[in-house]
Design a protein around this motif. Structure first.
Motif, PDB file in Angstrom:
ATOM      1  N   GLU A 264       4.338  -8.327  -0.154  1.00 58.74           N
ATOM      2  CA  GLU A 264       3.569  -7.305  -0.849  1.00 58.74           C
ATOM      3  C   GLU A 264       3.498  -7.607  -2.347  1.00 58.74           C
TER       4      GLU A 264
ATOM      5  N   ASN B  57       0.939 -10.265  -2.696  1.00 58.58           N
ATOM      6  CA  ASN B  57      -0.372  -9.664  -2.431  1.00 58.58           C
ATOM      7  C   ASN B  57      -0.886  -8.924  -3.664  1.00 58.58           C
ATOM      8  N   VAL B  58      -0.022  -8.125  -4.282  1.00 61.44           N
ATOM      9  CA  VAL B  58      -0.434  -7.333  -5.440  1.00 61.44           C
ATOM     10  C   VAL B  58      -0.690  -8.235  -6.651  1.00 61.44           C
TER      11      VAL B  58
ATOM     12  N   ALA C 127       8.643  -7.119   1.471  1.00 59.99           N
ATOM     13  CA  ALA C 127       8.521  -6.778   0.051  1.00 59.99           C
ATOM     14  C   ALA C 127       7.998  -7.976  -0.734  1.00 59.99           C
TER      15      ALA C 127
END
Lengths: 159, 142
Positions: free
Chosen positions: A88, A91-92, A85
């Motif tokens: 991610e 990454n976002v 998580a």
């Protein structure tokens, strides 16, 4: 006064924690948030019109809460899923930050998120700190640091 | 009609979020397959019938855009409905993907946005969903 890059970093982080993590960022840190211990750290290396990496650290048990929210669970997920998580989220945030700085016509390539700071062999050489952000979340906080290989002008884009 | 779905993303958490959103959307789901990169995704397509694929772009081994190219090159999968779910913001790249027949959802996404795009790609209408939910034995059958 915050530069354009600082603003972009804050906006990318705030919108990601709100829309993906279902958490409302606090404008200012409480003493409890400021003193919270680190949960974990992740970095994302990027390449494109300029290169560098973004580091995301989470503190005060916030990572468990965010991961729980992302998965729609009632308890904090297993550590491996929490690390996933975190990756991610980084990454976002990175994926939304870079076009905000460089413009929507540019193409960047993001490497997979990695625990900790990048291996010196993997990180673009000569990366220096460009911008930081600190966001209060729940009982903890998220800290972000953007490193790039070339100067980014205060209004965004390569200098 | 139940839809078989393939979700391709190198993040297990993101795959879980997408699948959860699909389930909450009311779309009649059949089998749900998962893959961690484009190469694994193509293997899944070789082995299973899939009606809808949701792909990330930035993945190790094989990225999402390359996977889309391979899907469109294969007569067996050429017409597969594809939704790209990505942080990609390059207008150039997004238009390139749309020209290959893929829809696009930007991360982070509100669940209703993904739902709307998926319903558009599958051709299922809200009326049909409500009809299914309200049918005898459906979720609204009291």
């Amino acid at each position: 006064m915050m530069s354009c890059v600082d603003n972009s970093l804050h906006q990318a982080a705030n919108s990601t924690f709100e829309e993906l993590g279902f958490m409302l960022p606090d404008r200012e840190l409480s003493p409890r948030q400021s003193e919270a211990a680190v949960d974990a750290e992740v970095s994302v290396v990027f390449r494109g019109p300029f290169e560098g990496y973004l580091v995301l650290r989470m503190y005060g048990g916030t990572l468990g809460v965010v991961a729980m929210n992302m998965l729609g669970e009632s308890e904090a997920p297993a550590p491996a899923l929490q690390r996933d998580a975190l990756g991610e989220l980084a990454n976002v945030i990175c994926g939304n930050l870079l076009p905000a700085i460089a413009g929507s016509h540019e193409i960047f390539r993001l490497d997979s998120p990695q625990p900790g700071t990048p291996d010196p062999a993997a990180a673009p050489a000569g990366s220096t700190l460009v911008s930081t952000a600190c966001i209060g979340l729940d009982d903890g906080r998220a800290e972000l640091a953007l490193y790039a290989t070339e100067a980014i002008s205060p209004t965004g884009g390569p200098a | 009609m139940a839809f078989n779905v393939l979700v391709v993303d190198d993040s297990a958490v993101m795959r879980a979020m997408v699948i959860r959103t699909l389930r909450l959307s009311g779309l009649p789901l059949g089998e749900v397959y998962q893959a961690g990169n484009g190469a694994e995704g193509l293997e899944m397509l070789d082995q299973n019938w899939v009606d809808l694929a949701l792909l990330d772009i930035n993945m190790p081994v094989m990225d999402g855009e390359t996977m889309v190219d391979r899907i469109r090159e294969n007569p067996a999968t050429r017409d597969l409905s594809i939704v790209i779910v990505s942080t990609e913001s390059s207008d150039t790249r997004i238009e390139r993907l749309r020209a290959k027949g893929a829809a696009f959802v930007h991360k982070p996404f509100p669940p209703e946005t993904l739902r709307e795009v998926v319903l558009q790609m599958t051709g299922v209408s809200d009326d049909e969903l409500c009809g299914q939910l309200a049918a005898p034995g459906g979720e609204l059958d009291f």
